[in-house]
Design an enzyme around this catalytic site. Structure first.
Site, short mmCIF file in Angstrom:
data_model
loop_
_atom_site.label_atom_id
_atom_site.label_comp_id
_atom_site.label_asym_id
_atom_site.label_seq_id
_atom_site.Cartn_x
_atom_site.Cartn_y
_atom_site.Cartn_z
N ARG A 21 3.91 51.70 77.76
CA ARG A 21 3.14 50.66 76.94
C ARG A 21 1.75 51.11 77.68
NH1 ARG A 21 3.61 44.11 76.31
NH2 ARG A 21 4.88 45.31 74.93
N HIS A 70 3.28 49.15 67.19
CA HIS A 70 4.33 48.44 68.05
C HIS A 70 5.67 48.73 67.55
CE1 HIS A 70 6.05 46.19 71.36
NE2 HIS A 70 5.49 44.91 71.13
N GLN A 125 9.03 46.71 68.21
CA GLN A 125 8.80 45.33 67.76
C GLN A 125 9.27 45.29 66.35
OE1 GLN A 125 7.80 42.35 69.36
NE2 GLN A 125 8.73 41.52 67.56
N ASP A 132 0.55 36.73 64.30
CA ASP A 132 0.27 37.35 65.81
C ASP A 132 -0.95 36.75 66.43
OD1 ASP A 132 0.67 38.55 68.17
OD2 ASP A 132 0.13 40.57 67.32
N CYS A 191 5.73 37.73 67.02
CA CYS A 191 6.27 38.74 67.82
C CYS A 191 6.24 38.00 69.38
CB CYS A 191 5.42 40.15 68.00
SG CYS A 191 3.59 39.96 68.12
N ARG A 217 14.87 42.17 70.22
CA ARG A 217 14.30 43.46 71.00
C ARG A 217 15.40 43.98 71.57
NH1 ARG A 217 8.77 43.49 71.88
NH2 ARG A 217 9.46 45.38 72.39
N1 CP Z 1 6.46 40.79 71.60
C1 CP Z 1 6.03 41.84 72.91
O1 CP Z 1 5.78 42.95 72.94
O2 CP Z 1 6.24 40.90 74.18
P1 CP Z 1 5.89 41.42 75.48
O3 CP Z 1 4.33 41.49 75.36
O4 CP Z 1 6.06 40.41 76.43
O5 CP Z 1 6.76 42.73 75.80
#
Ligand code: CP
Length: 329
Positions: free
Chosen positions: A124, A152, A155, A246, A285, A313
Site C-alpha cells: 500500500r 485500488h 477493493q 467513497d 469501500c 475483501r
Molecule cells: N477499503 C479499504 O481499503 O479499507 P482500509 O483502508 O481499512 O484497508
C-alpha cells in the site's frame, strides 16, 4: 468453475493460473481471468462457510512467505490479507513503516532484499509508479497493489464479487459512482466495464477521470458496456442497480479536506438520492466519513451492502492469491 482449476478442487489445490506475475491493476487480468478470480473467491467463501475439512486452498501457499508493506493506514486490507495468506497455508511478515522505501534506501534495493526471503509482497503506497518500480526490480516476486493513489484493484475484486452475489449476472447492469473520480472509482470502473457493466460517474467539475484514464477505461469495455459521466448525482443514479460512493478526501489529500467538503456537498448519498435511484443497493469501500459522503440512514439502511463488501475483501483476495501464487514452490 474457473477454466483452469483442477476438476476436483477438494483433491488438490489449483496451481497458479494467471498470466500476470503481478497484480498492480485490474487491467493486469483479462476479462476471463477476472471471472476466474471471482469464481474461485466464491468457491473459497462457500467452503469456508461450510467449514469443509481439507479446504481446496488450505495448502495453496504452503512454504511461501508474503510481506505486507504498508505506507498508509489500513484496517480492512491489512486484516484480510493476513487472514487470507494464513488460511491458504502461507506465512506473513509485516515490516514496519520505518522501512521508508525510497528514503532510507532505494525502492529497488528494498525489492531485491525481499526477493531473497519471500515470494510475494502486498504493498500500500502513494504513486502507482512506486509499485511499478518495485515490481521491475524483483521480477521473481509477486507484487500486489493494496492501494495506490491511482488504483485500488483488490477493493474492486471484492466489490464485483459483492455485486455478483446481490445482482447475479452483471452484464447490462449499471453501477453509479457518486463523488470523487478517485482510485476506488477507477478500479471499480475497470472491472465493471470488463464484465459488461455500464458505469455512471457523477463528479463536480475537475474531479472526473483524467482523459487518459477515461480512454483506457473505454478501450477496456466489453460486452456492450459503456462509461457515462454526469455533473448531477440525481441524473447519474436514476434506474441504476448500485450506487457507490467513497470519502471525499482520499488518504494523502487531507490539506484539501475543507475545500472538498464544500465542493462535494451536492454529491452526498442520502435517502433522497437513494429514492431517486429506485431499487439500488448502496456501496462504500470504507472507511466512511458518516454524515459527509453518505448519511447514517443510507449506510445502515436496508439497501446497504457495505459490510458484505468488507467481508468479501477476504474471499476475493484469497481467490487472487490462489490463482496468482498458488502451487508455486
Ligand atoms: N477499503 C479499504 O481499503 O479499507 P482500509 O483502508 O481499512 O484497508
Amino acid at each position: 468453475m474457473p477454466t483452469r482449476l483442477s476438476r476436483s478442487p477438494r483433491a488438490s489445490a489449483p496451481t497458479r493460473s494467471l498470466r500476470t506475475q503481478h497484480f498492480l491493476s485490474v487491467v493486469d487480468l483479462t476479462p476471463s481471468e477476472l471471472g476466474d478470480v471471482l469464481t474461485t473467491a466464491a468457491m473459497l467463501k462457500k467452503e469456508r462457510r461450510a467449514r469443509v475439512a481439507g479446504r481446496p486452498g488450505a495448502s495453496a501457499l504452503q512454504g511461501q512467505h508474503v510481506a505486507l508493506l504498508f505506507e498508509k493506514p489500513s484496517l480492512r486490507t491489512r486484516c484480510t490479507f493476513e487472514i487470507a495468506i494464513r488460511e491458504l497455508g502461507g506465512d506473513v511478515i509485516t515490516p514496519s513503516q520505518d522501512v521508508a522505501m525510497g528514503e532510507r534506501e532505494p525502492i529497488a534495493d528494498v525489492a531485491r532484499n525481499l526477493e531473497r526471503w519471500v515470494s510475494g509482497v502486498v504493498i500500500r503506497t502513494f504513486e502507482q509508479d512506486r509499485l511499478v518500480q518495485f515490481a521491475a526490480a524483483a521480477p521473481s516476486l509477486h507484487v500486489i497493489n493494496a492501494l495506490s493513489d491511482e488504483e485500488h484493484p483488490c477493493q474492486a475484486l471484492a466489490d464485483l464479487l459483492t455485486l455478483q452475489e446481490h445482482l447475479g449476472d452483471l452484464r447490462g447492469r449499471t453501477v453509479a459512482f457518486v463523488g470523487d473520480g478517485n482510485n476506488v472509482a477507477t478500479s471499480l470502473a475497470q472491472g465493471a466495464l470488463m464484465l459488461g457493466m455500464h458505469v455512471h460517474l457523477a463528479t463536480p467539475d475537475g474531479y472526473e477521470f483524467r482523459p487518459d484514464i477515461e480512454a483506457q477505461l473505454t478501450a477496456g469495455a466489453r460486452l456492450g458496456a459503456t462509461l457515462t459521466t454526469f455533473r448531477h448525482a440525481r441524473d447519474a443514479v436514476r434506474g441504476v442497480a448500485a450506487v457507490y460512493t467513497d470519502a471525499w478526501t482520499s488518504m494523502g489529500r487531507e490539506a484539501e479536506a475543507q475545500q472538498r467538503r464544500k465542493v462535494f456537498a451536492p454529491y452526498q448519498v442520502n435517502e433522497a438520492l437513494m429514492a431517486a435511484a429506485g431499487d439500488a443497493v448502496f456501496m462504500h469501500c470504507l472507511p466512511a466519513h458518516r454524515g459527509e459522503e453518505a448519511t447514517d440512514e443510507v449506510m445502515d439502511g436496508p439497501a446497504s451492502i457495505i459490510f458484505d463488501q468488507a467481508e468479501n475483501r477476504l474471499h476475493a483476495q484469497k481467490g487472487l492469491l490462489m490463482l496468482l501464487m498458488g502451487g508455486r514452490q
